[in-house]
Design a protein around this motif. Structure first.
Motif: not given
Length: 256
Positions: A133-138
């Motif tokens: 993951a690279e953001g706020s979600i998985a």
């Protein structure tokens, strides 16, 4: 963020595949100039196989730093590893075995011989997605997601009027009653697919014209699943003339 939805029409299936391959290579090079890694979601349809073959044959293939590209799958048939019906096996034969991509960058969905049952395989793929993951979600940042469309409007293994197409939270689901054999599959869900920056839909053949027309006209995604798929930045439908018969004129971006 433009959130465009456009249709590019090509003369035939061969021109379609060659054009997508060339665009893909150019876009990946551009993306790698802007970011450290690129995540690509592959599909397993007949046009997709032609596109991967064309990427492999393109002289620009080796201009890509494949060590910084990761490959994922939108869905998979739950059959043994290496089986010719698996989407990952087709992708390896057409492209992945011919480029300098590390094995650790290739992320296939589990097979029955992995020791995981179908439910556990879905959970394992969701966990692997979360690890990258690279953001706020998985989920990884999906830069380009390739999708095909069936004559019934299905995409990935999201089929009309099946429960998976209505999923709103999970990112990977098992499929046990696919109307297309084999019945057991794994699929990314609509929320996962719609997290993609760019969705490239590949469609060829007159039998796809009706479902494409319905999708672009605003059909219910429970009845025509591809209608509910839209990239965050852009959604492009790459189609041949036969598949474009019912495309609204205002959505046609360019004719080949």
């Amino acid at each position: 963020m433009t959130n465009e939805r456009r249709v590019l029409i090509h003369n035939d299936k061969s021109a379609l595949a060659a054009s997508i391959a060339a665009r893909f290579l150019t876009k990946v090079v551009d993306l790698l100039d802007e970011q450290e890694r690129v995540n690509i979601v592959l599909e397993g349809g007949r046009v997709a196989l032609d596109v991967l073959t064309q990427i492999n044959a393109n002289p620009a293939r080796d201009t890509v730093d494949w060590a910084r590209v990761h490959f994922w799958w939108g869905d998979e048939r739950y059959v043994p590893s290496g089986d010719a019906d698996r989407n990952d096996a087709k992708a390896r034969t057409a492209l992945l075995d011919h480029i300098d991509v590390p094995e650790s960058n290739i992320h296939p969905m589990a097979a029955p011989d992995s020791g995981l049952d179908l439910d556990a395989a879905a959970e394992a793929y969701a966990a692997e997605l979360a690890e990258h993951a690279e953001g706020s979600i998985a989920l990884p940042r999906f830069d380009i997601t390739f999708l095909g469309v069936g004559p019934d409007g299905h995409t990935a293994s999201l089929f009309p009027d099946h429960t998976q197409v209505l999923e709103k939270s999970a990112f990977v689901l098992p499929v046990t009653e696919s109307p297309k054999p084999p019945s057991d599959r794994l699929t990314l869900t609509r929320p996962a697919l719609n997290s993609s920056q760019r969705i490239w839909v590949e469609i060829a053949g007159a039998e796809k014209a009706s479902s494409l027309g319905l999708a672009l006209a605003g059909a219910s995604y429970s009845e025509v699943p591809i209608a509910g798929i839209k990239g965050r930045r852009r959604t492009v439908f790459f189609v041949d003339k036969e598949a474009a018969a019912e495309v609204p004129e205002n959505l046609i971006a360019q004719t080949y």
